[in-house]
Write a protein that holds these residues in place. Structure first.
Motif, short mmCIF file in Angstrom:
data_model
loop_
_atom_site.label_atom_id
_atom_site.label_comp_id
_atom_site.label_asym_id
_atom_site.label_seq_id
_atom_site.Cartn_x
_atom_site.Cartn_y
_atom_site.Cartn_z
N GLN A 1 1.09 -8.69 -3.17
CA GLN A 1 2.17 -7.72 -3.32
C GLN A 1 2.59 -7.16 -1.98
OE1 GLN A 1 3.62 -8.37 -6.45
NE2 GLN A 1 4.27 -6.29 -6.08
N ARG A 2 1.62 -6.91 -1.10
CA ARG A 2 1.94 -6.37 0.22
C ARG A 2 2.69 -7.41 1.06
NH1 ARG A 2 -3.41 -4.29 2.52
NH2 ARG A 2 -4.30 -5.73 1.03
N VAL A 3 2.30 -8.69 0.94
CA VAL A 3 3.03 -9.75 1.64
C VAL A 3 4.46 -9.84 1.10
CG1 VAL A 3 3.17 -12.24 2.07
CG2 VAL A 3 0.97 -11.06 2.27
N ALA A 4 4.61 -9.70 -0.21
CA ALA A 4 5.95 -9.74 -0.81
C ALA A 4 6.80 -8.58 -0.27
CB ALA A 4 5.86 -9.67 -2.33
N LEU A 5 6.19 -7.42 -0.08
CA LEU A 5 6.91 -6.29 0.50
C LEU A 5 7.31 -6.58 1.94
CD1 LEU A 5 8.02 -3.42 0.28
CD2 LEU A 5 5.73 -2.58 0.85
N ALA A 6 6.41 -7.15 2.72
CA ALA A 6 6.73 -7.50 4.10
C ALA A 6 7.89 -8.50 4.15
CB ALA A 6 5.50 -8.07 4.81
N ARG A 7 7.85 -9.49 3.28
CA ARG A 7 8.93 -10.48 3.25
C ARG A 7 10.26 -9.82 2.84
NH1 ARG A 7 7.98 -15.36 -0.63
NH2 ARG A 7 8.20 -13.67 -2.11
N ALA A 8 10.19 -8.84 1.96
CA ALA A 8 11.40 -8.15 1.50
C ALA A 8 12.05 -7.33 2.61
CB ALA A 8 11.09 -7.27 0.30
N VAL A 9 11.26 -6.85 3.57
CA VAL A 9 11.81 -5.97 4.60
C VAL A 9 11.98 -6.63 5.96
CG1 VAL A 9 10.98 -3.91 3.40
CG2 VAL A 9 9.60 -4.90 5.24
N ILE A 10 11.63 -7.91 6.10
CA ILE A 10 11.72 -8.58 7.39
C ILE A 10 13.14 -8.58 7.95
CG2 ILE A 10 11.95 -10.92 6.43
CD1 ILE A 10 10.11 -9.96 9.69
N MET A 11 14.15 -8.60 7.09
CA MET A 11 15.54 -8.63 7.55
C MET A 11 16.10 -7.21 7.77
SD MET A 11 16.61 -11.88 7.65
CE MET A 11 18.36 -11.86 7.39
N ALA A 12 15.23 -6.20 7.72
CA ALA A 12 15.63 -4.80 7.88
C ALA A 12 16.76 -4.43 6.91
CB ALA A 12 16.02 -4.50 9.31
N PRO A 13 16.53 -4.63 5.61
CA PRO A 13 17.59 -4.35 4.64
C PRO A 13 17.85 -2.86 4.50
CG PRO A 13 15.55 -4.75 3.49
CD PRO A 13 15.29 -5.04 4.96
N ASP A 14 19.05 -2.54 4.03
CA ASP A 14 19.39 -1.14 3.76
C ASP A 14 18.83 -0.69 2.42
OD1 ASP A 14 21.05 -1.04 6.10
OD2 ASP A 14 22.56 -2.15 4.99
N LEU A 15 18.65 -1.64 1.52
CA LEU A 15 18.22 -1.36 0.15
C LEU A 15 17.02 -2.23 -0.18
CD1 LEU A 15 18.67 -0.26 -2.79
CD2 LEU A 15 20.31 -2.14 -3.10
N ILE A 16 15.98 -1.62 -0.76
CA ILE A 16 14.82 -2.36 -1.23
C ILE A 16 14.73 -2.15 -2.74
CG2 ILE A 16 12.30 -2.56 -1.16
CD1 ILE A 16 13.44 -1.03 1.80
N LEU A 17 14.78 -3.26 -3.47
CA LEU A 17 14.62 -3.25 -4.93
C LEU A 17 13.20 -3.73 -5.23
CD1 LEU A 17 17.96 -5.00 -5.95
CD2 LEU A 17 17.51 -2.55 -5.81
N ALA A 18 12.45 -2.93 -5.94
CA ALA A 18 11.07 -3.28 -6.26
C ALA A 18 10.88 -3.25 -7.78
CB ALA A 18 10.10 -2.33 -5.57
N ASP A 19 10.65 -4.41 -8.36
CA ASP A 19 10.46 -4.54 -9.80
C ASP A 19 8.97 -4.52 -10.11
OD1 ASP A 19 10.60 -5.09 -12.50
OD2 ASP A 19 11.05 -7.22 -12.23
N GLU A 20 8.50 -3.42 -10.68
CA GLU A 20 7.09 -3.25 -11.02
C GLU A 20 6.19 -3.67 -9.85
OE1 GLU A 20 5.90 -1.72 -13.58
OE2 GLU A 20 7.40 -1.86 -15.15
N PRO A 21 6.40 -3.10 -8.67
CA PRO A 21 5.64 -3.54 -7.50
C PRO A 21 4.14 -3.27 -7.60
CG PRO A 21 6.77 -1.51 -7.00
CD PRO A 21 7.25 -1.96 -8.36
N THR A 22 3.74 -2.41 -8.54
CA THR A 22 2.32 -2.10 -8.68
C THR A 22 1.77 -2.54 -10.03
OG1 THR A 22 2.82 0.11 -9.54
CG2 THR A 22 2.56 -0.10 -7.15
#
Length: 165
Positions: free
Chosen positions: A83-104
């Motif tokens: 899950q933490r790797v998925a979060l890192a991959r989601a933010v690598i492009m420095a997005p303005d918006l992060i959508l997290a579907d049941e991240p925990t």
């Protein structure tokens, strides 16, 4: 973008996608790539220079607590690590918006708290974070760290909206 989503071009979708990071409930990785290469994948897919992003990937892997495992493969990680790797991959492009579907949804409470802390850090850094969850404990914990707005859906329709639910 201000456009009817039925009329946007592929290029406009691609552009918008570069500004949105997504963390899926069930992480999907390219199994034969290391976690380093999985985090780097959005950079490569966008046609950007992977070499210039090396330090960003290392910094992100350190931020999520896996800097010492950059050569590990997804199957070698626990659910919380994935899950933490998925979060890192989601933010690598420095997005303005992060959508997290049941991240925990697939991790224990201690790891859920760590993931929440990272999402809070991103929000405090100016990112908009939208979390879809059924976990009321997570919602309560988030409310203790950042200003929140809660939308409750029932059968696909907005049921209640507010900051104090």
């Amino acid at each position: 973008m201000g456009s009817d989503t039925m009329e946007v071009t592929r290029d406009e979708v691609s552009f918008a996608r570069q500004h949105i990071g997504i963390v899926h409930q069930n992480c999907v990785f390219v199994d034969h790539l290391s976690i380093y290469d999985n985090v780097l994948l959005p950079i490569v897919a966008a046609g950007l220079d992977a070499d210039t992003e090396h330090q960003n990937v290392i910094d992100l892997l350190n931020w999520i607590g896996l800097g010492d495992r950059i050569h590990a493969f997804p199957a070698e990680l626990s659910g919380g690590e994935q899950q933490r790797v998925a979060l890192a991959r989601a933010v690598i492009m420095a997005p303005d918006l992060i959508l997290a579907d049941e991240p925990t949804g697939n991790v224990d409470w201690r790891m859920a708290q760590r993931i929440l802390e990272m999402l809070v850090e991103l929000n405090k850094a100016g990112k908009t974070v939208l979390v879809a969850t059924h976990d009321y404990n997570l919602i309560r914990a988030a409310k203790g760290h950042v200003e929140t707005r809660i939308l409750r859906l029932d059968k696909g329709k907005l049921d209640i909206a507010g900051a104090n639910l």
